[in-house]
Motif scaffolding. Structure first.
Motif, PDB file in Angstrom:
ATOM      1  N   GLU A 290       0.816  -1.224   0.000  1.00  7.00           N
ATOM      2  CA  GLU A 290       0.000   0.000   0.000  1.00  7.00           C
ATOM      3  C   GLU A 290       0.850   1.275   0.000  1.00  7.00           C
ATOM      4  O   GLU A 290       0.396   2.304  -0.487  1.00  7.00           O
ATOM      5  CB  GLU A 290      -1.013  -0.001   1.159  1.00  7.00           C
ATOM      6  N   ILE A 291       2.079   1.217   0.496  1.00  5.91           N
ATOM      7  CA  ILE A 291       2.859   2.470   0.516  1.00  5.91           C
ATOM      8  C   ILE A 291       3.419   2.838  -0.861  1.00  5.91           C
ATOM      9  O   ILE A 291       3.884   3.951  -1.069  1.00  5.91           O
ATOM     10  CB  ILE A 291       4.002   2.468   1.570  1.00  5.91           C
ATOM     11  N   LEU A 292       3.365   1.895  -1.811  1.00  3.28           N
ATOM     12  CA  LEU A 292       3.966   2.161  -3.123  1.00  3.28           C
ATOM     13  C   LEU A 292       3.216   3.246  -3.903  1.00  3.28           C
ATOM     14  O   LEU A 292       3.803   3.939  -4.727  1.00  3.28           O
ATOM     15  CB  LEU A 292       4.067   0.872  -3.937  1.00  3.28           C
ATOM     16  N   ASP A 293       1.905   3.373  -3.628  1.00  2.00           N
ATOM     17  CA  ASP A 293       1.144   4.475  -4.223  1.00  2.00           C
ATOM     18  C   ASP A 293       0.753   5.423  -3.086  1.00  2.00           C
ATOM     19  O   ASP A 293      -0.060   5.068  -2.234  1.00  2.00           O
ATOM     20  CB  ASP A 293      -0.103   3.932  -4.935  1.00  2.00           C
ATOM     21  N   PRO A 294       1.323   6.627  -3.058  1.00  2.00           N
ATOM     22  CA  PRO A 294       1.133   7.517  -1.910  1.00  2.00           C
ATOM     23  C   PRO A 294      -0.328   7.787  -1.564  1.00  2.00           C
ATOM     24  O   PRO A 294      -0.646   7.994  -0.395  1.00  2.00           O
ATOM     25  CB  PRO A 294       1.833   8.805  -2.318  1.00  2.00           C
ATOM     26  N   ILE A 295      -1.191   7.758  -2.570  1.00  6.44           N
ATOM     27  CA  ILE A 295      -2.594   8.089  -2.273  1.00  6.44           C
ATOM     28  C   ILE A 295      -3.175   7.166  -1.194  1.00  6.44           C
ATOM     29  O   ILE A 295      -3.966   7.590  -0.351  1.00  6.44           O
ATOM     30  CB  ILE A 295      -3.481   8.099  -3.550  1.00  6.44           C
ATOM     31  N   ASN A 296      -2.709   5.905  -1.174  1.00  4.96           N
ATOM     32  CA  ASN A 296      -3.200   4.954  -0.172  1.00  4.96           C
ATOM     33  C   ASN A 296      -2.840   5.355   1.244  1.00  4.96           C
ATOM     34  O   ASN A 296      -3.532   4.994   2.196  1.00  4.96           O
ATOM     35  CB  ASN A 296      -2.602   3.564  -0.420  1.00  4.96           C
ATOM     36  N   THR A 297      -1.746   6.056   1.409  1.00  5.65           N
ATOM     37  CA  THR A 297      -1.251   6.320   2.762  1.00  5.65           C
ATOM     38  C   THR A 297      -1.801   7.620   3.336  1.00  5.65           C
ATOM     39  O   THR A 297      -1.620   7.904   4.510  1.00  5.65           O
ATOM     40  CB  THR A 297       0.295   6.389   2.784  1.00  5.65           C
ATOM     41  N   TRP A 298      -2.437   8.436   2.506  1.00  2.44           N
ATOM     42  CA  TRP A 298      -3.031   9.683   3.006  1.00  2.44           C
ATOM     43  C   TRP A 298      -4.459   9.400   3.465  1.00  2.44           C
ATOM     44  O   TRP A 298      -5.246   8.825   2.695  1.00  2.44           O
ATOM     45  CB  TRP A 298      -3.088  10.746   1.903  1.00  2.44           C
TER      46      TRP A 298
END
Ligand SMILES: Nc1ncnc2c1ncn2[C@@H]1O[C@H](COP(=O)(O)OP(=O)(O)OP(=O)(O)O)[C@@H](O)[C@H]1O
Ligand SMILES: O=C([O-])CC(=O)C(=O)O
Ligand SMILES: [Ca+2]
Ligand SMILES: [Mn+2]
Length: 663
Positions: free
Chosen positions: A609-617
C-alpha cells in the motif's frame, strides 16, 4: 638472598629470579639502559627519520647520486611552493623553509640536515638586488608539507581551539561561524573566454567578479598566509581516472583544513609526490581572515573566488572546509566536459557482478547513505566522472552527514569514524569524549570526512564500468511522490534538469511548510555550463550504454511533513536492492496521475500500500491538492529551461518537455 647496602632484603621480582648472571648476582633492572645521555637525546631517539623517498633510478651505485637528487628534489619542491605563495606585487616569493617553527633544534640531535632555515633564493636577472622593502620579505614562511594524519592531529590539538580526540579516535573540530557553504559569496572571474563558455545570469550559480578584484583578494589571502608562523601545503590529486587526473595544491592555515583535504582528495604515493611538479590548480585558503567589504563585488566578509584562467581559488572569511571540496568540484564541472567527460553530483557503487549504479540527489537526500551499502562495492559518495571508459570517483574520501547517525542503521559510516577522520561541529561528552550524534547545538550539518578506504568494501581504484542504473533521489517532504518509479529517458532528463527535493527549513517547534528546492542537474551550485549541456551528455550516455532511470523518494510517506513520516531507511534500502537485482525491471507497473510516473504494484519485503502515496493519506482531498501544488512548482521551475534545446535532436527536447507533470 641478596641484601641491599642498608641491610634490608632485596625485593626480588619474578624476572630477576630467573635471570641469573654468570657471577650469580641478580640485577633488578633486566633491560639495557637507554643510550641517550640527555633528555633531548632520548626524545630524539623516539622518532625515526622517514626512509629516503627518492628511489635511486640511475647512478644507483653511487650513494652521492641519491643524496644529491634528494636534496635537489627538495629544493625544487620548496621553490614551487615559494612560487605559489608569491605576492604579485613584490618581486620574489617568500623564503620558505620546511618544518614546524616550534621544533627548531630538534632535528640537529638526530643528525638530520641543519635546522637552520635554508631559504629558496630567487634569481631575477633583470632586477638589481635591493634591500628588502617590506618586513614580510625578511621573514621565513614555514611550510608543513603533506603531513600525516598523526602529525596533523598534534598540530590541531596543540594550536587550534575546539580540537579534541573523540572516544573512537576521530578528530573533533569546529568550522567556526560558518557551518555550511556560502553560495551567495561565490564569485567567478568573468573574462573574455569565461564570458563565452560559462552559464551566467538568471538561475546560474556563477556570480561574476573581474580579474583585478580577484587579484586583490588573492593578494589579501597570500599576505595573510605569509604573515603566519606556518602554513600547511597539500599536494594531491583529483579523479581516479589516471588519464584525466588533476593535480591540486591546497595552501591553508589550519591543520583541520589540511587533514580534511588529505582525506577528501586522492592521496599520492611517495613516488607520485616526487614527480608532482607544478600543480594544475591551487587553493589559497585564508578562511580565518575576512575579505575587505570595500572591495568591489564584495557583499559580505566572506568570499570564495574562482579564476579558471589562473587556475586558482581564494577563500576569505569562511573556515567551512566543504568550500574547498565543492570549489574543486566546480572546477571539474568546467574541465571535464571540455574533454567529453560528464561530471556528476552523485554517489556510485557497484554490485559483485559489476553492475554500476549512480545516485543523484541534492544535499541530504541519501547519496552517501545509500551508496554506502554493505552488499556492494563503494566507488564514491558524492562526485564522479562518466567518460567513454566508464565511471571514476573524483575524490579520495567521503563526507557523510552525521546528524542522528546510528550504528545499527549505518554501520559502515559509524565504523569509519575512527582515527584519521575529521568530525565537524559535533557535540561530545566532555569527559568520555563520546559523541552525541543527536545533538544539534552547533549545527544540524554535522559531518564526518574520512578516506574512502575506511569503508571496508570500497572499490580501489575507485573506477567502474558504465552505469546500469541511474537513480534520482528526492526527499519529498510534501509526501506525494511515490517511493519508487521507473523513468523513461525523457522523464529521466526532465527530473535531472529539475533537480527537485523538498526539505523542511528549521525543525524546531511547530509544523513548518516544506520548502521545494529545484537545483539543475542535482547540483546547480557547482555547475559551470548551462544545465542542458550536462543533461544532453547524460541522455547520450544513458542511451548509448542502456542505463535505466529511476526516481526514488527518500522523504515523506503517509502525508506531508507534520502528518506523515519520513520513509523508513530499511524500506528505501529494499527498494534500492530491487533496482540493483533487476527485480524491478520485470515488476508490474501502473501509471500515476499528474506526474505520469510508472510505479510498481509490489516489491518483496515492502507493504504494497505504501507504493502508491494516495493509499497512505487519510485525507484524499488534501493529497490531490498537495500533488497539484507540487506539480505547479515543477512547471514553473521548468519555464526557464523550455527555450533551450537539449542535444541536436529536437524531438528529444519536445519529449522532455512533455515528460513533466500533466494537469
Ligand atoms: N529513507 C531514507 N533514505 C535515505 N536517507 C535517509 C532516509 N531516512 C533518513 N535518512 C537520513 O537522511 C540523511 C541522508 O544524507 P546523506 O549524507 O546521504 O546526504 P547526501 O545526499 O550524501 O548529501 P550531501 O551532498 O550533502 O553530502 C542521512 O542522515 C540518513 O540517515
Ligand atoms: O558541500 C557540502 O558542504 C556538502 C555537500 O556535499 C553538498 O552540499 O552537496
Ligand atoms: Ca554526501
Ligand atoms: Mn554533495
Amino acid at each position: 638472598m641478596a641484601s641491599t647496602p642498608n641491610g634490608l632484603a632485596r625485593i626480588e621480582t619474578h624476572g630477576a629470579k630467573t635471570k641469573k648472571h654468570e657471577n650469580g648476582i641478580c640485577h633488578d633492572d633486566s633491560s639495557a639502559p637507554v643510550r641517550a645521555q640527555t633528555i633531548d637525546e632520548l626524545h630524539s631517539l623516539q622518532r625515526k627519520r622517514s626512509a629516503p623517498t627518492t628511489p635511486i633510478k640511475d647512478g644507483a651505485s653511487s650513494p652521492f647520486a641519491a643524496a644529491l637528487s634528494e636534496e635537489e628534489r627538495q629544493r625544487q619542491q620548496l621553490q614551487s611552493i615559494s612560487a605559489s605563495l608569491a605576492s604579485l606585487t613584490r618581486e620574489t616569493g617568500p623564503k620558505v623553509v620546511r618544518g614546524d617553527p616550534a621544533r627548531k633544534g630538534e632535528a640537529a640531535a638526530k643528525g638530520a640536515p641543519s635546522p637552520h632555515p635554508q631559504p629558496v633564493h630567487h634569481h631575477h636577472p633583470h632586477v638589481t638586488p635591493t634591500i628588502a622593502v617590506s618586513d614580510s620579505s625578511l621573514k621565513f614562511t614555514h611550510v608543513l608539507y603533506n603531513l600525516s594524519p598523526a602529525e596533523l592531529y598534534e598540530q590541531a590539538i596543540k594550536y587550534e581551539k575546539g580540537s579534541f580526540i573523540t572516544s573512537t579516535g576521530a578528530l573533533a573540530t569546529l568550522s567556526g561561524a560558518k557551518t555550511g557553504r556560502s553560495p551567495r559569496d561565490k564569485r567567478i572571474v568573468k573574462d573574455e573566454a569565461s564570458a563565452q563558455e560559462l552559464w551566467w545570469g538568471k538561475g546560474s550559480p556563477n556570480i561574476e567578479m573581474d580579474e583585478h578584484t580577484f587579484l586583490t583578494n588573492r593578494e589579501r589571502a597570500v599576505d595573510y598566509l605569509n604573515s603566519l608562523d606556518k602554513v600547511f601545503v597539500n599536494d594531491q590529486f583529483l579523479n581516479w581516472d589516471t588519464e584525466n587526473r588533476i593535480k591540486v595544491r591546497i595552501i591553508s592555515a589550519r591543520a583541520y583544513h589540511s587533514l580534511f583535504m588529505h582525506n577528501m582528495c586522492i592521496r599520492p604515493t611517495e613516488e607520485e609526490l616526487e614527480e608532482f611538479g607544478t600543480p594544475d590548480f591551487t587553493i589559497y585558503n585564508a578562511g580565518q581572515f575576512p575579505c575587505n567589504r570595500y572591495t568591489h563585488y564584495m557583499t559580505s566578509s566572506t568570499s570564495v573566488d574562482i579564476n579558471l584562467a589562473r587556475r586558482e581559488m581564494v577563500i576569505l572569511g569562511t573556515q567551512y572546509a566543504g568550500e574547498m571540496k565543492k570549489g574543486l568540484f566546480g572546477v571539474m564541472h568546467y574541465l571535464m566536459p571540455r574533454r567529453g567527460i560528464l561530471s556528476l553530483h552523485s554517489g556510485c557503487n557497484m554490485g559483485k557482478q559489476g553492475d554500476v549504479a549512480l545516485f543523484f540527489g541534492l544535499s541530504g537526500t541519501g547519496k552517501t547513505t545509500l551508496s554506502t551499502d554493505h552488499n556492494r562495492l563503494l566507488i564514491g559518495d558524492d562526485e564522479h566522472c562518466w567518460s567513454d571508459t566508464g565511471v571514476s570517483n573524483i575524490e579520495g574520501g567521503c563526507y557523510a552527514k552525521c546528524i542522528d547517525l546510528s550504528q545499527e542503521k549505518e554501520p559502515d559510516i559509524w565504523n569509519a569514524i575512527k582515527f584519521g577522520t575529521v568530525l565537524e561541529n559535533v557535540v561530545f561528552d566532555e569527559h568520555t569524549r563520546e559523541v552525541d550524534y543527536t545533538d544539534k547545538s552547533v549545527t544540524e550539518n554535522t559531518r564526518a570526512a574520512y578516506p574512502i578506504e575506511y569503508i571496508p568494501n570500497a572499490k580501489i581504484p575507485c573506477v567502474g564500468p558504465h552505469p546500469k542504473n541511474v537513480i534520482l533521489l528526492a526527499c519529498d517532504a510534501f509526501g506525494v511522490l511515490p517511493p519508487v518509479s521507473k523513468l523513461n529517458l525523457p522523464q529521466t532528463m526532465y527530473h535531472f534538469i529539475s533537480g527537485y527535493t523538498a526539505l523542511v527549513a528549521g525543525t524546531e517547534d511547530g509544523i513548518k511548510e516544506p520548502q521545494a528546492t529545484f537545483s539543475a542537474c542535482f547540483g546547480a551550485a557547482f555547475i559551470m555550463l548551462h544545465p542542458t549541456k550536462y543533461a544532453a551528455m547524460l541522455a547520450e550516455k544513458m542511451q548509448k550504454y542502456g542505463a535505466t532511470g529511476w526516481l526514488v523518494n527518500t522523504g515523506w510517506s503517509g502525508g506531508r511533513y507534520g502528518v506523515g513520516k519520513r520513509i523508513r531507511l530499511p524500506y528505501t534500502r529494499k527498494i534500492i536492492d530491487a533496482i540493483h537485482s533487476g527485480e524491478l525491471l520485470t515488476a508490474n507497473y501502473k501509471k500515476t496521475e499528474v506526474f505520469g510516473l510508472e510505479i510498481p504494484t509490489e516489491i518483496d519485503g515492502i507493504p504494497s500500500e505504501i507504493l502508491d502515496p494516495i493509499n497512505t493519506w487519510t485525507d484524499k482531498g488534501a493529497y490531490k491538492e498537495t500533488l497539484l501544488k507540487l506539480a505547479g512548482l515543477f512547471k514553473k521551475n521548468f519555464e526557464v529551461f523550455a527555450n533551450y534545446k537539449i542535444g541536436g535532436d529536437s524531438s528529444l527536447t519536445d519529449k522532455i518537455l512533455a515528460a513533466g507533470p500533466n494537469f
